[in-house]
Scaffold this motif. Structure first.
Motif: not given
Ligand code: ADP
Length: 390
Positions: A9, A14, A17, A38, A42
């Protein structure tokens, strides 16, 4: 495919996205900390666990249609059991397996007929073979690398003499860099340039490449990327061929980053392959029709690949690396950098800065391919960013 589970993450997840939103895909991540970049972008049912925790990946699999990786430091053996139970990994585990250990990766590339530096494995703390090979075959400097879990130059050492090598091996063996004490020893390549290429392969086997870029490392960490690299058509063609051969051989699905050396004599050697989106491809977010992150999601969701063409003649990307321990968000500096015409600042939102940590990057679109122009802009950004730069 509606939901993509991402193991890891950090900033690479990120940066998926924007693309996920565009493609109507939802991301759910497996990452150790609530503070990881991230997490805010998420799904709410992220799995908070270390990335090598296969039980957590089992949980992630229940919440997603397909699983991909932003970080390859996973436990392949444990994940294989999930694959046998029907969990869909893209790229598949067999495509990751030869790449996770730097020695296995080198062997795989060599066996495919791809050009690589000369190398040997050192299995124990110290052995005389290493000494003999280093002294007689590679000479000095030579390069020592931890076989697993190296990144951003962690675990890579330029060795100047035999005493250095002994000392490093003993020290690293005690510290146990990564999870084991095995090393790769290789010849030092006095490269003229370092290059990289981002390549993607679809479920149907189509392979596309992005412009070959020049990467500039300092203390083994990427500082700048210039796209396209100022290289001959022959070299470009050779690198594109390497990318096609490799991704087809692995039956890869998704984006892979390939790092290379170009010698003064025009020889190309593969240094390293990353089975994921890569720092050398960040320029594609602002400078290409399809970013590497969109491309990766397209590939893992069985969509057609997008166009990799650049939308401007040239571009330079500069990493914003931490230079102190701090919780500063450096907003003033970021605003100053944003004033540079055609500059796009990407800030990863990490809660703490540490020396060498990647905190963000900036891409500047250029109306020229002139390398000196790109370098001057990079210097200006670094002048603003680093307190002691000249
Ligand atoms: P990491 O996996 O940490 O990125 P790499 O193997 O890519 O480690 O090495 C990081 C950097 O170290 C390279 O980009 C290059 O600048 C330098 N380096 C690595 N191997 C060699 C080599 N054989 N010869 C010369 N420089 C090297």
């Amino acid at each position: 495919m509606k939901r993509v589970g991402v193991i890891g993450g950090g900033q690479l997840a990120w940066m998926m996205a924007g693309a996920a939103k565009k493609l109507g895909v939802e991301l759910v991540v497996q990452t150790p900390s609530l503070d990881d970049p991230a997490v805010p972008i998420s799904a709410k049912d992220n799995v908070f666990a270390p990335i090598h925790d296969a039980n957590a990946t089992d949980e992630l699999a229940k919440r997603s249609d397909v699983i991909t990786f932003e970080n390859e430091f996973v436990d392949i053996e444990a994940l294989s059991k999930l694959a046998q139970q029907g969990v869909c990994f893209r790229p598949k585990l067999e495509a990751l397996a030869p790449l996770l250990d730097k020695y296995h990766q080198r062997c795989y590339l060599r066996d495919l007929g791809l050009p690589v530096p000369q190398f040997i494995a050192i299995e124990q703390e110290w052995n005389t073979t290493a000494e003999i090979i280093c002294t007689s075959q590679f000479g000095f400097p030579a390069v020592l690398k931890a076989r697993r879990h190296g990144y951003d130059g962690q675990g890579t050492f330029i060795i100047q003499e035999i005493e250095d090598l002994k000392q490093k091996l003993e020290l690293q063996t005690t510290k146990r860099v990564g999870s084991q004490s095995n090393f790769l020893l290789e010849e030092f390549i006095p490269f003229e340039r370092e290059l990289a290429v981002i390549a993607a392969r679809s479920v149907s086997g189509e392979v596309v490449t992005y412009s070959v870029v020049e990467t500039q490392q300092e203390e083994q960490v990427c500082r700048r990327v210039i796209a396209p690299a100022d290289i001959s058509l022959d070299v470009t063609f050779e690198i594109e061929n390497i990318a096609h051969t490799l991704l087809n051989s692995l039956e890869a699905v998704g984006v892979f980053g390939i790092e290379l050396f170009l010698t003064g004599g025009g020889k190309v050697l593969v240094n390293e392959v990353a089975p994921r989106t890569h720092n050398s491809g960040h320029f594609s977010i602002d400078a290409c029709e399809t970013s590497q992150f969109e491309q990766h999601l397209r590939a893992v969701c069985s969509m057609q690949l997008g166009n990799t063409t650049m939308i401007c003649p040239g571009t330079v990307m500069v990493n914003l690396l931490g230079y102190e321990i701090s919780q500063n968000d450096y907003i003033i500096k970021r605003q100053q950098i944003e004033q540079i015409p055609q500059a796009h600042v990407h800030w990863y939102g990490k809660t703490e800065s540490r020396p060498g940590r990647k905190l963000g990057h900036v891409t500047v679109l250029l109306d020229t391919q002139n390398r000196s122009v790109a370098m001057a802009i990079a210097r200006n950004i670094e002048y603003i960013w680093y307190p002691n730069s000249t």
